[in-house]
Design a protein around this motif. Sequence first.
Motif, PDB file in Angstrom:
ATOM      1  N   ILE A  27       0.170   2.738   3.425  1.00 32.18           N
ATOM      2  CA  ILE A  27       1.736   3.094   2.782  1.00 32.18           C
ATOM      3  C   ILE A  27       0.599   4.525   1.724  1.00 32.18           C
ATOM      4  N   THR A  76       8.418   2.935  -3.118  1.00 31.61           N
ATOM      5  CA  THR A  76       7.898   4.193  -1.950  1.00 31.61           C
ATOM      6  C   THR A  76       7.987   5.070  -2.097  1.00 31.61           C
ATOM      7  N   ILE A 122       8.883  -2.435  -0.578  1.00 29.63           N
ATOM      8  CA  ILE A 122       8.295  -1.756   0.467  1.00 29.63           C
ATOM      9  C   ILE A 122       8.938  -1.895   1.833  1.00 29.63           C
TER      10      ILE A 122
END
Length: 521
Positions: A302, A71, A253
């Motif tokens: 994302i 992430t 993630i």
Amino acid sequence: MKDWRIGIDVGGTNTDAVVLDNELNLVAAVKCPTTEDVMGGIREAMASALAQVEGARERIGYAMLGTTHCTNAIVERKRLDRVAVIRLGAPATAAIKPMVDWPADLREAISDRWYLVRGGHEFDGREIAPLDEAELERIAAEIDGACDSVAISSVFSPVDASHEKRAAEIVRARLGADFPVSISSEIGSVSLLERENATILNAALVTVAKTTSESFVSALAAEGIEHAEVYLCQNDGTLMSAAYAMRYPILTIACGPTNSIRGASFLTGLKDAVVVDVGGTTADLGALTHGFPRESLLAVEIGGVRTNFRMPDIISIGLGGGSIVRKHEDGRVTVGPDSVGYQVLTRALCFGGDVLTATDIAVASGAAEGVGDPSKVADLDPELVQAASAEMARMVEECVDKMKTSAGDIDVILVGGGSILIPGELKGVSKVHKPENFGVANAIGSAISQVSGQIERIFSLDEMGRAEALDKAKDLARQEAVKAGADPETIEIIDVEDVPLAYLPGNATRVRVKAVGSLKL
């Protein structure tokens, strides 16, 4: 016998570590500040937890890590692989280029090479065009030495993945059998652009996952743990082997909230509830369904990129122990969303600082015994304390209502070090549970997790009956669980969903199956 487990979960504020014995009893638990390089906090938490129990190092056989490395790499645009993007879909998909709607800085960090090749399939499985193998061989020669990873996507590959698999074979024949190649049919669902986006991100994270795994193994070795089975946490609340994680790093993630959800289920024995995980900066809410996190059915962004791969259904709000409390001129009292984060131990009033935080409110109200120095917040206005406490309860109640699928009351489980902020009674909640060891539920969730495999495919029921299609999907899910490290003898199917697709011919049905098994001993 090496049958103990160490579980570590990296959060934005703290890195938590726990040691569980062979019967999954908690024997050690620590919280350490998360460091800027992440691994520093992991090493410190690991060493502190192992030091609590004599002989623990000799008993550790399994090590689990829930980490924010992937992430962070996307958010920070750092440490990402250079990716060559190959789309199989000419001439049908030439109108929209790969990564066309990506943030410019992320696109520049990952790739300036993309190729559109003849191939792909229609929605009913018919070829759009034969796969241009000669062009793929030319591309493989061109990118040899010029990229770190390859992402291959194809039109309607969830219906027929044969072109993607053949393209991967051609690329690896030139670049090497072990060269990282991500194919979209193994990562996302039907929509081409979102699935392609997820595949490119996955390809960009291969080295991050490899470095993370190797660093974790090195940290274990430094503590004298050299032969433990190493697993990384997935975002569905289960584990995957280090080798599997290097193939599908994008699945790590959002694993932090799901670890907390699994830990909350383990600590309370509840299988269906809303879990509220309150940390130093944010509170994450997720639904516990049949003992596992509920999956989101929406496309997820994302790092500014829209994707459609598997993600948990999570709501995050700016409410944590370090959230800054303010009273405005109009009399309103707000909590967050800005926070002092990990600096709460030095900047909050109850610790001698000069910032009024949510932790100060909890201490002043008597809800946080043993935290800080109550005398430092004794002169706070009682009306301010009451208003701030009510605002924190309101923020959580509002999110719990959003997580519900029916109008009735539901159980809520409070976990995380910041859960001292939340009262024992909430509107719309049948019962509030705060289990023992709630502060390290995330690390416990990583340590007790099972291994899963999940597939999503489109089947034509004209070619095979519904029962046969479901059986085939279940077998594929079991195979994925074994690849991820599950013991074949323990695998069970925990979720089956089939949805008829009226817009596709051949009586088409989308089938999604999830299988879960225990770690292979």
